[in-house]
Design a protein around this motif. Structure first.
Motif, mmCIF file in Angstrom:
data_model
loop_
_atom_site.group_PDB
_atom_site.id
_atom_site.type_symbol
_atom_site.label_atom_id
_atom_site.label_comp_id
_atom_site.label_asym_id
_atom_site.label_seq_id
_atom_site.Cartn_x
_atom_site.Cartn_y
_atom_site.Cartn_z
ATOM 1 N N LEU A 3 -5.012 7.442 -4.612
ATOM 2 C CA LEU A 3 -3.778 6.944 -5.177
ATOM 3 C C LEU A 3 -2.898 5.403 -4.635
ATOM 4 N N GLY A 4 -3.443 5.336 -3.255
ATOM 5 C CA GLY A 4 -3.204 4.131 -2.775
ATOM 6 C C GLY A 4 -1.945 4.166 -1.820
ATOM 7 N N PHE A 5 -1.309 5.565 -1.608
ATOM 8 C CA PHE A 5 -0.226 5.455 -0.541
ATOM 9 C C PHE A 5 -0.725 5.117 0.786
ATOM 10 N N GLN A 6 0.391 4.569 1.339
ATOM 11 C CA GLN A 6 0.386 4.098 2.919
ATOM 12 C C GLN A 6 1.385 4.926 3.741
ATOM 13 N N ALA A 7 0.776 5.455 4.777
ATOM 14 C CA ALA A 7 1.668 5.913 5.872
ATOM 15 C C ALA A 7 2.603 5.090 6.583
ATOM 16 N N VAL A 8 3.685 5.256 6.371
ATOM 17 C CA VAL A 8 4.861 4.461 7.253
ATOM 18 C C VAL A 8 5.818 4.882 8.350
ATOM 19 N N GLU A 9 5.749 6.278 8.292
ATOM 20 C CA GLU A 9 6.699 6.727 9.408
ATOM 21 C C GLU A 9 6.354 8.288 9.569
ATOM 22 N N MET B 62 5.292 8.484 3.321
ATOM 23 C CA MET B 62 4.270 7.687 2.639
ATOM 24 C C MET B 62 4.852 6.846 1.565
ATOM 25 N N HIS B 63 4.402 5.618 1.395
ATOM 26 C CA HIS B 63 4.889 4.847 0.417
ATOM 27 C C HIS B 63 3.726 4.347 -0.524
ATOM 28 N N LEU B 64 3.951 3.998 -1.807
ATOM 29 C CA LEU B 64 3.322 3.542 -2.658
ATOM 30 C C LEU B 64 4.180 2.327 -3.671
ATOM 31 N N PRO B 65 3.648 1.161 -3.340
ATOM 32 C CA PRO B 65 4.109 0.076 -4.368
ATOM 33 C C PRO B 65 3.574 0.126 -5.619
ATOM 34 N N VAL B 66 4.370 0.615 -6.394
ATOM 35 C CA VAL B 66 3.962 0.928 -7.875
ATOM 36 C C VAL B 66 3.179 -0.330 -8.690
ATOM 37 N N ALA B 67 3.646 -1.609 -8.339
ATOM 38 C CA ALA B 67 2.924 -2.693 -8.766
ATOM 39 C C ALA B 67 1.499 -2.970 -8.490
ATOM 40 N N ALA B 68 1.203 -2.392 -7.204
ATOM 41 C CA ALA B 68 -0.139 -2.119 -6.842
ATOM 42 C C ALA B 68 -1.169 -1.191 -7.164
#
Length: 158
Positions: A123-129, A144-150
């Motif tokens: 899905l493309g999520f990235q761990a941020v904290e 984890m965050h996912l920028p929806v545009a990407a």
């Protein structure tokens, strides 16, 4: 195909509580949580043979209204491992994009390698904290965050 839940149907609520209990035990949502999320957030379900086999819930972030927080996702034990959870998440995120959501945030147990792999690789999520003791002593959560545009519009090929 996923469905956005818009009405409060007792049988559906009961099934959603059952899925939550199966996935999270005492930490799962009940009708007191699900009804407000249906009315004021977004709850999506996926069916197989007309039976709800999975659900995901989102709420908006008051400090960043273009961000949706994934409250929880649950998939029936009987259908796990077949990609239905990934399909549910992918299609629900695409639906959120239609509502002008720019980012999706979730938290996950940092020891849940299988879930983290799906979130990152499929899905493309990235761990941020890493939040220590988020739900009490020893209950750490990986944010984890996912920028929806990407977000990839087309499903990955196997």
């Amino acid at each position: 195909m996923i469905e956005l839940v818009r009405t409060i149907e007792p049988r559906l609520i009961q099934r959603l509580v059952q899925l939550e209990t199966e996935a999270f035990g005492a930490g799962g949502m009940n009708e007191w949580h699900l009804v407000p999320l249906i009315r004021h957030g977004r709850v999506y379900v996926i069916r197989e043979n007309h039976e709800v086999v999975g659900a995901v819930q989102y709420m908006l972030d008051w400090d960043f209204p273009q961000r949706a927080y994934m409250v929880g996702v649950s998939i029936s034990r009987e259908v796990r491992g077949r990609g239905l959870g990934t399909k549910l998440l992918r299609e629900s995120i695409l639906a959120l994009a239609q509502d002008h959501i720019e980012q999706v945030e979730l938290t996950v147990d940092p020891d849940n390698a299988a879930a983290i792999a799906v979130y990152e690789k499929k899905l493309g999520f990235q761990a941020v904290e890493l939040r220590l003791d988020e739900y009490g002593s020893g209950e750490n959560r990986l944010v984890m965050h996912l920028p929806v545009a990407a977000f990839p519009v087309r499903p990955e090929k196997k």
